[in-house]
Every structure is written in C-alpha cells, then in structure tokens.
Design an enzyme around this catalytic site. Structure first.
Site, PDB file in Angstrom:
ATOM      1  N   CYS A  80       0.832  -1.200   0.000  1.00  0.00           N
ATOM      2  CA  CYS A  80       0.000   0.000   0.000  1.00  0.00           C
ATOM      3  C   CYS A  80       0.874   1.261   0.000  1.00  0.00           C
ATOM      4  O   CYS A  80       1.584   1.505  -0.963  1.00  0.00           O
ATOM      5  CB  CYS A  80      -1.006  -0.055   1.143  1.00  0.00           C
ATOM      6  SG  CYS A  80      -2.335   1.159   0.998  1.00  0.00           S
ATOM      7  N   HIS A 186      -3.796  -5.093   0.200  1.00  0.00           N
ATOM      8  CA  HIS A 186      -3.353  -5.564   1.509  1.00  0.00           C
ATOM      9  C   HIS A 186      -3.420  -7.076   1.588  1.00  0.00           C
ATOM     10  O   HIS A 186      -4.475  -7.634   1.923  1.00  0.00           O
ATOM     11  CB  HIS A 186      -4.243  -4.955   2.603  1.00  0.00           C
ATOM     12  CG  HIS A 186      -4.017  -3.504   2.811  1.00  0.00           C
ATOM     13  ND1 HIS A 186      -3.014  -3.029   3.630  1.00  0.00           N
ATOM     14  CD2 HIS A 186      -4.619  -2.418   2.278  1.00  0.00           C
ATOM     15  CE1 HIS A 186      -3.031  -1.691   3.603  1.00  0.00           C
ATOM     16  NE2 HIS A 186      -3.987  -1.297   2.797  1.00  0.00           N
ATOM     17  N   GLU A 188      -2.341  -8.879   3.855  1.00  0.00           N
ATOM     18  CA  GLU A 188      -2.597  -9.259   5.248  1.00  0.00           C
ATOM     19  C   GLU A 188      -4.074  -9.156   5.597  1.00  0.00           C
ATOM     20  O   GLU A 188      -4.497  -9.614   6.667  1.00  0.00           O
ATOM     21  CB  GLU A 188      -1.752  -8.413   6.218  1.00  0.00           C
ATOM     22  CG  GLU A 188      -2.191  -6.970   6.442  1.00  0.00           C
ATOM     23  CD  GLU A 188      -1.827  -6.001   5.330  1.00  0.00           C
ATOM     24  OE1 GLU A 188      -1.353  -6.445   4.251  1.00  0.00           O
ATOM     25  OE2 GLU A 188      -2.031  -4.785   5.555  1.00  0.00           O
TER      26      GLU A 188
END
Lengths: 207, 252
Positions: A80, A186, A188
């Site tokens: 990001c 993202h 994650e």
C-alpha cells in the site's frame, strides 16, 4: 527471516500473524539496525504519503532502507503506502519518496459508464498479472485482494512486471522491478489469497 | 467477481461471543479469537464485531482487547460498541480496525459522526441503526441495546446520517434478529431507496436465498450472525461460511 518494518503506520501485527500462520519466520523491525539480521523486508504503510515518509525519516529508516534495497539488494515488498513511497513522490503530499521506481502517485479518478465511483477504493477487487507474476499461483483462476487507497502508482517505466486492477479504469496494482516488489492491496487483509501471496514472497528469488 | 459483500457479525460481551434472538436471551457461542480464525480459514469477505455490552454497561473501548482481535483478522474489520468520543474512535482505528460503527452515541451526539468523518473520511465511518416496531407496528429506533426506544422515521434517520457523511448504513432488524426467518425486506427497501450510501442489511438471514432477497431489496451488502454460527434445527453451534462459488452463484 523476513523483517517487517515498524515505523508506526501499517498493519504490522496482522502481517506478522499471517506470516506466522503460514510458517514463515518473521520479526518486527523496530530499529533500522535490525535490517542487518534479515534476508527479506516487508515495508507496510497506511495513511498519507507525507506522514509515512516523515515517520520513516524520523525513525532513521531512510538511508538504511536505501542501502538494503539498492546495495544489499534484498527482496523487498512494499504494501500500500509502502509501495507508493518507493516512487518519486505523490500528488497527495510534498515529500519525496525513495525514487526506486520512476514515476509518482496520482489520485484515483474512477469513472464507469459516465458515473464517478467512490474514492477511496475500498473493497475486494481482482488482480490480473500482465506477465507471469512470481507471487500469484497460476492454479488459482481469479486473484482477489482487499484494497483501501486513494492514490495509485503512475509509473511509466518499461522495466516493471505489472499487476493490474480495474476500478473505473485500470491501474497498476502491483509491480516487480529487480529485487523490489510493491502491491497496492493488503495481502494481510486478504485471507487465503494473502497467505498464498506471502508464501510466494517468502520463496521468491529475484533474478 | 462478486461485488456483494457477505459479512459475519460477531457480538461480544466481555470476552465471549454471544448470539441473541430479538436482542434478547444471549447465548454463549464461544471465544471470539477462535471464531475469527475460523472465518479467516473460510474466507469471509469482512467481519463486523460489535461489543453489545459496552453501550448497555457504560463501558468504553479496550484497546488491548481490540488490537488482539484485529491482529487475528485476515480480512477487513469493522468495530462498534461503546465508541463515544473522537478519542475512542482514534484508539479503535489505531488497533488495526478498518471501520468504526457508531450507533447509540448518535442518539444524543450525532455531531460525533461529523467529527469522525472529518478526521478519518466517510469510508471509515459506519452508521448503525437498530430497528424495532412498537405495539402498533410502527417503526422504532432501539438505542443502547434496546434500553431506550424512539419512534421515528428510519428513512429520515438514515438520510440524516448520510448528510453527516457516513460511508454506509448498518441496518439491523431487532424483530428478525436470531430468527433466521428472512430479512425484513420491506425495511431494507425503504431505507435503501431513501439514501445513496451503501446499506448493509442484518437480522433474519437463514439461507442463501434470504441473502439474495436482501440484495434484490436494495442491500449492497448482507450481514448475519446466526446464519454463520448455527447449523441445523436444534441450532448446534458450528461456525460456517458459504464458499465463494456458492455465494457467486446466488449473489451479484
């Protein structure tokens, strides 16, 4: 060992948890000196371009990260804002980025069928590799990841292996350039897709 | 790819997850971190965690606890319950939560919505509305669990929140909560028809067809508690989430 840069802005805990979950050794880098002990680096970032660069600057990260990326040439993944700061700068702010990728970041202006779409781009979306990506499993028919951003990387240089995504127009949602990689999304926060992504990053041998 | 978001809702009171019926009779479901891990494995699009005790008990936000929950979630997370000030909002967002849900605080202090939107942007702020019916069948907003109720236009309230800048409306039907008898489609249609921001419908989902009906009624996203937590007539506890192929075959 993967080191995850911790400068106050970024989902460090989620990243560490996900790496831990897939059995990849990872450590939180709370001090630039810790870069010496890792073989791969993840640079997360959320918020605004200038704030992230300021935090990196104040934490003494700028020169060590530059050395790690350009001289030691460790595999490095920007997530990001972490990807955006690899460029020269952003329309969002005044500060310079690392400049490892030629280009800057522009504000999304997504339009589809004459209608302006909501910004930030905050949703799951499909990611398509323009050429074979070292991070996306070819056995998975559709790659989806979670996005949350307002600016995107506008890099004209031809040396990039790109990922692209459509949101009122296509934009570069990821790149690979030598030992550097960046993703706008993202991993994650993209559960199974993210885990597959990180598994590949953990084993990536940049040419 | 499927654009409809399908969102499990976890209700937390203290350190456990609970499930209610019409906002009453909370039944212990299990440990929230465990539930989150299962939703990670099952690939849930997003997760909403609501601290149902916070508002009722005057409890605020516990950053350590929220950070622990956020660190477990491998998908975007919205958190609500007990967020009463801009500081509370800041604390929650710093824990790694993507969105905050404001609900009961807005009864007296709708200005908090404006402040949060100004500081964090609309996409980060969700307006929660719990809707019940009075004995004459008229719309009521339930605040603080169902501790206080006010008879008012739900459409009007939703429009008010939209004007204050919320990114989406989390619309819960108290009547349908936990019943698994289908969403309140009329309510969804009225509210979705009166605002431009996305409406997330919650309360009553019992089947994939229910999710589809809610989307047809105007919901941009469908949320559920019981549907993802119970299995079978006897409501055995089994945390579940349909696979992407099944969801994509039914939802746009």
């Amino acid at each position: 060992m993967i080191g995850v840069v911790s400068c106050g802005l970024g989902n460090v805990r989620s990243i560490l948890n996900m790496l831990n979950r897939i059995g990849v050794a990872a450590v939180e880098l709370t001090d630039p000196a810790m870069l010496a002990d890792v073989e791969r680096v993840v640079l997360p970032g959320v918020g605004a371009f200038d704030t992230v660069m300021a935090n990196l600057d104040n934490g003494g990260w700028v020169a060590p990260l530059h050395h790690t990326a350009m001289e030691r040439r460790l595999p490095m993944l920007g997530i990001c804002l972490g990807m955006q700061v690899m460029s020269g700068g952003s329309e969002e702010g005044e500060r310079a980025g690392f400049g490892w990728v030629d280009g800057g970041c522009r504000r999304l202006e997504p339009v589809t069928a004459g209608k302006t779409l909501r910004v930030p781009h905050m949703r799951w979306n499909t990611v398509t590799p323009e050429t074979a990506s070292p991070f996306l499993d070819t056995s998975i028919p559709e790659h989806k990841f979670y996005f949350l951003h307002t600016y995107y990387l506008d890099a004209a240089e031809s040396g990039l292996q790109r990922l692209s995504t459509d949101y009122g127009g296509t934009f570069t949602s990821g790149f690979v350039k030598g030992n550097l990689a960046g993703v706008q999304f993202h991993p994650e926060k993209s559960h199974n897709f993210g885990m597959s992504f990180f598994r590949h990053f953990a084993e990536w041998n940049p040419a | 790819m499927r654009s409809t978001r399908v969102i499990p809702v976890l209700l937390i009171d203290g350190e456990g997850c609970y499930k209610s019926i019409r906002f009453k009779e909370p039944r212990y479901i299990g440990d929230p971190q465990n539930a989150i891990r299962i939703f990670n494995d099952l690939g849930a699009d997003e997760l909403v965690i609501l601290d149902i005790g916070a508002s009722r008990n005057g409890r605020g936000v516990d950053p350590q606890w929220i950070a622990d929950l956020a660190a477990e979630a491998f998908m975007p997370l919205a958190y609500g319950g007990g967020i009463r000030t801009l500081d509370d909002a800041a604390v929650v967002l710093q824990c790694g939560v993507e969105k905050i849900v404001l609900n009961s605080v807005l009864e007296q202090a709708a200005s908090l919505m404006t402040e949060c939107v100004r500081q964090y942007g609309s996409s980060t702020v969700v307006a929660g509305i719990n809707v019940g019916r009075d004995w004459l069948g008229r719309d009521q907003v339930h605040w603080h669990g169902s501790a206080s109720k006010s008879r008012q236009s739900i459409e009007g309230l939703a429009q008010h929140y939209e004007a204050l800048g919320c990114g989406e409306i989390f619309l819960q039907s108290v009547e349908r909560d936990g019943t698994m008898e289908g969403y309140d489609l009329g309510l969804i249609e009225r509210v979705a028809g009166s605002v431009g921001v996305p409406v997330v419908a919650c309360g009553g989902a019992g089947s994939l067809d229910d999710l589809k009906a809610a989307v047809n009624a105007g919901a941009d996203a469908v949320a559920a508690g019981s549907f993802f937590v119970y299995r079978g007539q006897k409501r055995g506890i089994l945390i579940n989430y349909p696979n992407d192929a099944d969801l994509s075959s039914v939802l746009p």
